[in-house]
Design a protein around this motif. Structure first.
Motif, PDB file in Angstrom:
ATOM      1  N   UNK A  79     -12.457 -13.364   2.037  1.00 22.38           N
ATOM      2  CA  UNK A  79     -13.120 -12.511   1.037  1.00 22.38           C
ATOM      3  C   UNK A  79     -13.000 -11.030   1.382  1.00 22.38           C
ATOM      4  N   UNK A  80     -11.855 -10.609   1.899  1.00 23.52           N
ATOM      5  CA  UNK A  80     -11.675  -9.237   2.377  1.00 23.52           C
ATOM      6  C   UNK A  80     -10.863  -8.415   1.374  1.00 23.52           C
ATOM      7  N   UNK A  81     -11.296  -7.185   1.147  1.00 23.41           N
ATOM      8  CA  UNK A  81     -10.491  -6.174   0.459  1.00 23.41           C
ATOM      9  C   UNK A  81     -10.875  -4.819   1.042  1.00 23.41           C
ATOM     10  N   UNK A  82      -9.922  -3.884   1.043  1.00 24.10           N
ATOM     11  CA  UNK A  82     -10.226  -2.548   1.558  1.00 24.10           C
ATOM     12  C   UNK A  82     -10.036  -1.511   0.476  1.00 24.10           C
ATOM     13  N   UNK A  83     -10.899  -0.503   0.508  1.00 22.17           N
ATOM     14  CA  UNK A  83     -10.926   0.546  -0.501  1.00 22.17           C
ATOM     15  C   UNK A  83     -10.826   1.911   0.171  1.00 22.17           C
ATOM     16  N   UNK A  84     -10.153   2.854  -0.504  1.00 23.57           N
ATOM     17  CA  UNK A  84     -10.064   4.208   0.054  1.00 23.57           C
ATOM     18  C   UNK A  84      -9.490   5.155  -0.982  1.00 23.57           C
ATOM     19  N   UNK A  85      -9.611   6.440  -0.686  1.00 21.49           N
ATOM     20  CA  UNK A  85      -8.835   7.453  -1.386  1.00 21.49           C
ATOM     21  C   UNK A  85      -7.545   7.657  -0.593  1.00 21.49           C
ATOM     22  N   UNK A  86      -6.452   7.828  -1.283  1.00 26.23           N
ATOM     23  CA  UNK A  86      -5.144   7.859  -0.611  1.00 26.23           C
ATOM     24  C   UNK A  86      -5.082   8.843   0.556  1.00 26.23           C
ATOM     25  N   UNK A  87      -5.463  10.111   0.390  1.00 24.57           N
ATOM     26  CA  UNK A  87      -5.361  11.022   1.548  1.00 24.57           C
ATOM     27  C   UNK A  87      -6.282  10.616   2.696  1.00 24.57           C
ATOM     28  N   UNK A  88      -7.497  10.176   2.378  1.00 29.37           N
ATOM     29  CA  UNK A  88      -8.419   9.753   3.439  1.00 29.37           C
ATOM     30  C   UNK A  88      -7.835   8.583   4.221  1.00 29.37           C
ATOM     31  N   UNK A 100      -3.115   7.520  -8.686  1.00 30.68           N
ATOM     32  CA  UNK A 100      -2.764   6.944  -7.397  1.00 30.68           C
ATOM     33  C   UNK A 100      -3.635   7.528  -6.278  1.00 30.68           C
ATOM     34  N   UNK A 101      -4.892   7.740  -6.603  1.00 30.71           N
ATOM     35  CA  UNK A 101      -5.804   8.416  -5.676  1.00 30.71           C
ATOM     36  C   UNK A 101      -6.841   7.471  -5.093  1.00 30.71           C
ATOM     37  N   UNK A 102      -7.447   6.622  -5.920  1.00 31.56           N
ATOM     38  CA  UNK A 102      -8.445   5.645  -5.466  1.00 31.56           C
ATOM     39  C   UNK A 102      -7.846   4.245  -5.566  1.00 31.56           C
ATOM     40  N   UNK A 156       0.833  -1.194   0.000  1.00 33.85           N
ATOM     41  CA  UNK A 156       0.000   0.000   0.000  1.00 33.85           C
ATOM     42  C   UNK A 156       0.875   1.253   0.000  1.00 33.85           C
ATOM     43  N   UNK A 157       1.969   1.222   0.747  1.00 31.31           N
ATOM     44  CA  UNK A 157       2.934   2.331   0.720  1.00 31.31           C
ATOM     45  C   UNK A 157       3.506   2.491  -0.688  1.00 31.31           C
ATOM     46  N   UNK A 158       3.901   1.394  -1.284  1.00 33.53           N
ATOM     47  CA  UNK A 158       4.498   1.436  -2.624  1.00 33.53           C
ATOM     48  C   UNK A 158       3.593   2.128  -3.631  1.00 33.53           C
ATOM     49  N   UNK A 159       2.332   1.713  -3.657  1.00 33.63           N
ATOM     50  CA  UNK A 159       1.413   2.214  -4.671  1.00 33.63           C
ATOM     51  C   UNK A 159       0.853   3.599  -4.350  1.00 33.63           C
ATOM     52  N   UNK A 160       0.584   3.876  -3.071  1.00 32.45           N
ATOM     53  CA  UNK A 160      -0.121   5.118  -2.734  1.00 32.45           C
ATOM     54  C   UNK A 160       0.797   6.246  -2.270  1.00 32.45           C
ATOM     55  N   UNK A 199      -8.634   3.925  10.886  1.00 26.18           N
ATOM     56  CA  UNK A 199     -10.006   3.960  11.386  1.00 26.18           C
ATOM     57  C   UNK A 199     -11.026   4.092  10.258  1.00 26.18           C
ATOM     58  N   UNK A 200     -12.055   3.248  10.343  1.00 25.78           N
ATOM     59  CA  UNK A 200     -13.270   3.364   9.518  1.00 25.78           C
ATOM     60  C   UNK A 200     -12.954   3.423   8.010  1.00 25.78           C
ATOM     61  N   UNK A 201     -12.348   2.346   7.542  1.00 24.52           N
ATOM     62  CA  UNK A 201     -12.016   2.177   6.129  1.00 24.52           C
ATOM     63  C   UNK A 201     -13.070   1.281   5.483  1.00 24.52           C
ATOM     64  N   UNK A 202     -13.430   1.565   4.253  1.00 23.91           N
ATOM     65  CA  UNK A 202     -14.419   0.746   3.540  1.00 23.91           C
ATOM     66  C   UNK A 202     -13.855  -0.651   3.263  1.00 23.91           C
ATOM     67  N   UNK A 203     -14.560  -1.667   3.735  1.00 23.69           N
ATOM     68  CA  UNK A 203     -14.205  -3.057   3.496  1.00 23.69           C
ATOM     69  C   UNK A 203     -15.287  -3.677   2.632  1.00 23.69           C
TER      70      UNK A 203
END
Length: 530
Positions: free
Chosen positions: A467-476, A443-445, A292-296, A519-523
């Motif tokens: 069956x887990x994945x997490x989604x976010x915008x990088x700054x959020x 590299x935002x979403x 996640x560090x590498x990509x975002x 905290x409170x990341x979309x899963x």
């Protein structure tokens, strides 16, 4: 691994003899033989003499700058599955690349033949190409100044992987497979090792003569469990990451223990509870977080990407130049450092392919985005006086350009172990291992998966999830970080093959980090996603 242990001796492998030169582009000093000898002798005394042919030829042809890389590479791969060998490969290649500035533009030419006549021909070709490029160039190339160095630098290793018998490597890989297959319910196991030795001699018209030998190794395995009653298969890959070290890494890693655990994990996935989608707190283990560090963070802070120069292939960056020094990328807890100096990290070397001595610098400080990755050519684009030393070419026949250094998340300053972090968390998902990922061209979403997932309830790990994945915008995402473990939890992950550019090139890069809570990341539930 403690961060201070990882970086200790970061400069110990470098024995630099620095001359007084600090030359800007446009100045073409007389080229002579090496006036100072490195504290270690060059491996081949003819290398400086061959380099001088290019430097003198370029000067005579009117080039304002020239450099040459004489390089050879050896690569070896061993791959197995269950009780058989799938692949054995061992190859070498060698050649020379010459880069010049003439009429304010770059020219580059290369050859697999290394002799004085061919080097002179290649150099003349590079100058001719530079003059052609100058006709379409928008502005003259300007190089940030650098010292001149006469030095020999080698990756610190204890055992050369290429001197280890193949039968020893095969025996270990087959033992890994056999150990995983001992677990009831495991159906398949494959394993592999890959090794690279990169040897190059760099010389420039500014007076540098630098020889480097870099070592990298990539071990790993994959375990598969097939449950025919449930009509499903599950996998678990090794958590081991590549390193810039010798075969001692292979010998010291607990392969058999992890192979057994990976087998048990793969089997357990069949009966793991499928995750309920929604906003969840996440505890990301470093074996997952590094990607996640590498990509975002790693890719968005490449200056050429931010300037739109990679838009046709690898995308752009939401971290545009107007955000430099003011944009709150992350919470105040978060600090990122760029470097090519930490022992064992994949991008580490003594000098980059511009001849700049490598260093460490802040990229995110107190959550604020403060600096990019730069080369000599790029530094003045953002008003910097010096390069951060991030030029790299994957081979002698490729042009050096800006490539990602090691980008590391700095540990928290308050003592905090992973166990303590879990104990302080009421409801979260703990994620380990590198999984699938997707991220947009700015590299935002993004969306990331993992290898294994565990539910945390009331400060305890209560069971496995699937069956887990997490989604976010990088700054959020980075602004939601509210806890970082301390340095005793420091771990270094990395990518052996990071692609960029047209024509495409690959480099290797590491990312050190500690377990962190978000905290409170979309899963999402990947099994229910259409």
């Amino acid at each position: 691994m403690r961060r201070r242990d990882f970086i200790k001796g970061a400069g110990a492998a470098t024995l630099a003899l620095t001359t007084a030169a600090c030359t800007k582009s446009g100045v073409a000093p007389e080229v002579a033989s090496v006036s100072s000898s490195p504290r270690r002798p060059f491996s081949d005394p003819s290398l400086p003499e061959l380099a001088d042919v290019a430097l003198n030829t370029a000067r005579a042809a009117g080039a304002s700058y020239a450099d040459i890389r004489i390089a050879d590479y050896r690569r070896q791969r061993v791959a197995t599955r269950e009780a058989r060998i799938l692949d054995l490969a061992d190859d070498e290649d060698r050649g020379v690349g010459v880069r010049v500035i003439a009429n304010g533009a770059w020219g580059f030419a290369a050859s697999a033949r290394i002799d004085k006549d061919e080097i002179a021909r290649v150099t003349q070709q590079a100058v001719a190409l530079a003059r052609i490029n100058a006709k379409i160039g928008r502005e003259p190339i300007e190089l940030a100044p650098t010292n001149a160095y006469v030095d020999v630098w080698n990756t610190p290793i204890e055992r050369d992987p290429f001197e280890v018998p193949l039968q020893d490597k095969v025996a270990l890989l087959l033992a890994i497979n056999a150990k995983a297959l001992e677990v009831s319910g495991v159906s398949f196991c494959s394993s592999q090792m890959a090794f690279v030795r990169e040897h190059k001699f760099f010389a420039s018209s500014e007076g540098s003569y630098i020889e480097q030998t870099l070592h990298r190794c990539l071990p790993g395995f994959q375990v598969t469990s097939v449950d025919r009653k449930r009509n499903s298969f599950k996998t678990r890959n090794s958590y081991a990451d590549p390193r810039s070290v010798g075969y001692e890494y292979i010998e010291s890693y607990p392969w058999l223990e992890e192979a057994q655990q990976a087998g048990e994990d793969a089997v357990a996935k069949h009966t793991a509870k499928s995750v309920e989608p929604g906003k969840r707190d996440l505890i990301l283990h470093p074996t997952n977080l590094w990607l996640t560090i590498h990509e975002s963070v790693g890719h968005p802070t490449e200056l050429d990407r931010a300037m739109g120069m990679e838009a046709n292939y690898a995308g752009t960056s939401f971290l545009t130049v107007d955000k430099l020094g003011s944009f709150q990328l992350a919470s105040e807890l978060v600090n990122f450092m760029g470097e090519k100096t930490h022992v064992g990290a994949l991008a580490t070397c003594g000098y980059d392919d511009d001849g700049v001595q490598t260093t460490e610098w802040p990229m995110v400080s107190g959550g604020v985005f403060v600096d990019y990755q730069t080369t000599r050519e790029q530094a003045h684009w953002i008003g910097r006086a010096a390069s951060h030393g991030t030029a790299y070419a994957q081979s002698w026949k490729d042009v050096p350009f800006q490539r990602m250094p090691n980008v590391n998340l700095v540990p928290g300053t308050t003592p905090l172990s992973l166990e303590q972090l879990i104990a302080s968390t009421d409801d979260a998902i703990l994620i380990k291992g590198r999984g699938s990922y997707s991220i947009d061209h700015q590299r935002y979403n993004f969306q990331f998966g993992g290898q294994t997932y565990y539910e945390v309830k009331n400060g305890r790990v209560t069971g496995m999830l699937e069956d887990v994945a997490y989604q976010a915008r990088t700054p959020d995402f980075w602004r939601s970080c509210d806890a970082l473990c301390s340095e005793e939890e420091y771990y270094v992950g990395g990518s052996f093959y990071d692609g960029k550019g047209e024509p495409g090139q690959s480099n290797a890069v590491s990312h050190g980090c500690v377990p962190a809570r978000f905290r409170q990341i979309d899963v999402i539930n990947t099994a229910r996603t259409v």
